[in-house]
Design an enzyme around this catalytic site. Sequence first.
Site, mmCIF file in Angstrom:
data_model
loop_
_atom_site.group_PDB
_atom_site.id
_atom_site.type_symbol
_atom_site.label_atom_id
_atom_site.label_comp_id
_atom_site.label_asym_id
_atom_site.label_seq_id
_atom_site.Cartn_x
_atom_site.Cartn_y
_atom_site.Cartn_z
ATOM 1 N N HIS A 175 79.359 -41.218 52.865
ATOM 2 C CA HIS A 175 78.711 -41.996 53.929
ATOM 3 C C HIS A 175 79.609 -42.435 55.074
ATOM 4 O O HIS A 175 79.209 -43.313 55.836
ATOM 5 C CB HIS A 175 78.087 -43.278 53.337
ATOM 6 N N ASP A 267 71.833 -39.906 55.849
ATOM 7 C CA ASP A 267 71.352 -40.024 54.470
ATOM 8 C C ASP A 267 70.025 -40.788 54.420
ATOM 9 O O ASP A 267 69.182 -40.497 53.590
ATOM 10 C CB ASP A 267 72.415 -40.746 53.634
#
Length: 698
Positions: A175, A267
């Site tokens: 991330h 995401d």
Amino acid sequence: MSRDPRYDILFEPVKIGPRTARNRFYQVPHCNGLGYLHASAMATMRGIKAEGGWAVVNTEQCEIHPSADSSPLVEMRLWDDRDLPALELMAQKVQRHGSLAGVELTYNSYAMASLFTREIPLSPSHLPVQTSNRDPVQCRAMDKDDIANFRRWHRNAAERAVRAGFDVIYVYSAHNLSLLFHFLSKRWNHRTDDYGGSLENRVRLLREVIEDTHDVVAGRAALAVRISLDELVGDKGLERNEAEDAIGMLAELPDLWDVTLSDWSNDSQTSRFAPEAVEEPFVNRIKTLTSKPVVGVGRFTSPDTMVSQIRRGILDFIGAARPSIADPFLPKKIEEGRIDEIRECIGCNICVAHDELAVPIRCTQNPTQGEEWRRNWHPEQAAPAGSQDTVLVIGSGPAGLECANHLSQRGYAVTIAERESEIGGRVTREARLPGLATWGRVRDHRQALLAPRPNVDLYLESELDADAVLEFGFNRVVVATGSKWRRDGVARHHQHPVPGLADTACLTPDDIMDGKRLGEHYLIYDDDHYYLGSLMAELLAAEGAKVTYVTPAGIVSSWSVAALDQHRIHKAVLECCDSVNLNAALASVDAGQAVLECVFTGATRQIPIDCIVPVTARLPADGLFLDLKQRRSEWADAGIRSVDLIGDAYAPGTIAAAVYSGHKLARTLDVDIEPDAVPFRREMTRIEDYDYEDARNA
Ligand code: ADP
Ligand code: SF4
């Protein structure tokens, strides 16, 4: 009801190292703005997900050291033993329901500025932090001593996590939020030593930390690795092939692979830009690289899609953050054959936005999210009706529908009156705009629950006025009549009407959604700064109109930064509009010419337009409520005990706020509320220098 056998596969137990998950439903780590500050609320929220059937329930990011402090965001902390109680509480609440509790150990590096601790974040290379505020903070490139320190901090945190009772300990490399990810990606790792350069070198620290954690955990808990597979920036950053090579090198070291895209905005894409299962093309080879179970996400709400992911060998666990927020009981509902009752996530990212704003999580679909502890709201439980009162709900937008839903769940006899020929109010209208179809689930879910209930009556094409309401004589009246977009330009930039706008061709967003059109060249004046201005532009441009977009802000749809899709919205507006004017206000309109003014210099210029669409502010449609209030003396004779105003008709806001408003009234309709009291529980800081014993004895 019992479960459809075709979903049996979702309820198979799966081993994760030394632990066994009772089914395949896996709440991946997700932030929520509760964290260490609101620990009881966080633990209760997680416990309810375990109760709802999620076999694994994880924390949000959990900071391992003060030099990577994520303030002002509110995450979990495991800096020392004093942080243990909050985590122990969460683990216990999850395990009480037979689920596994996991903790995501994190060192944020470039992702946070350590604003609270003022320690310098460590990183692979000398680079500024990547915070959304672009804080003037640079990270320090780690030398070998720093690397040794970091490894020790991670080992200490892992040991504490085991002591707190966690079943799954995460090593986090995903991330764009974690040091280990930053070492892995050539975008962020510019080192020339044996931790930089080749992939083998960039993987080295991740391997070492996995091995360290393995040694510490020593079979007392499972070890999960969360890794991102692609940054979606081409060969500048981590790409799928390289990520797969990295996973191949480490394949059997962890007990579970949790795979995602990077950064978070890739995401957790909003439904406006990405469908369910959008990550499958990136994830579909991982199971060929490892024998360990693989979990992935994709805003999964359809049990058939979930089964397909398992049967086709894409995933072993159905990972979910947002679907578990929208419906903590999603697994139970599938298990019990109650598919129609699933409260499907709409992919709006209101949840994400409030974590980004460092306040407790909320959810458009699930009004109880974040309120489980402080208001004692359970997502599936309703207090029995406090009386035999009949209730009239006027308006079937998100506020009215949710109010009617919860009141009828409580057992009240509810009548809904709706002016239009279909229910849903603004949700029905907005779900027709480009990319927002999924938002219709706010209406569909409630419609599915209300339709079979014998204590609910719905009357369409029934516009009510005060005379009608007084004549009916329902005991309780709830006014949920919504709002109207202003046409005078008043909002944030202008506190008074824009000169000349009243005498100009002008259509509000309501007019546009009603299908009205005027001319060929539209000026969208966006002083709302959320999604609607951009959607007006997209809609009109798609019809072939020439569109000029104007906003006093420096970027399009600035509030959407928190919802993670501002950059996608900005791109869409640049692509569909003839001209995009930032930092510009609509100063006045004169003879078909819009006068734009630079918000910094005041310099003006004129552009010819056919029609202005002010997307500015709304006014509550509270006329019916005010009429009824004026006739309060007639209520008793009519049998009316209360008249309440909810949703946008009280104060225009988000759909999430309207749903919440309707739910709150339904919970409290028959409760005496002390107007001067704080309406919920709070976690209070224990004041270190205050003598509580003395104060009690005094
Ligand atoms: P909210 O977001 O607060 O739920 P909406 O604008 O989505 O508000 O919904 C309000 C609903 O109320 C709309 O469907 C509208 O048609 C309906 N409505 C407004 N005034 C009346 C009225 N006087 N009688 C019946 N329905 C009404
Ligand atoms: Fe889904 Fe929106 Fe709820 Fe988040 S706030 S869980 S995106 S419905």
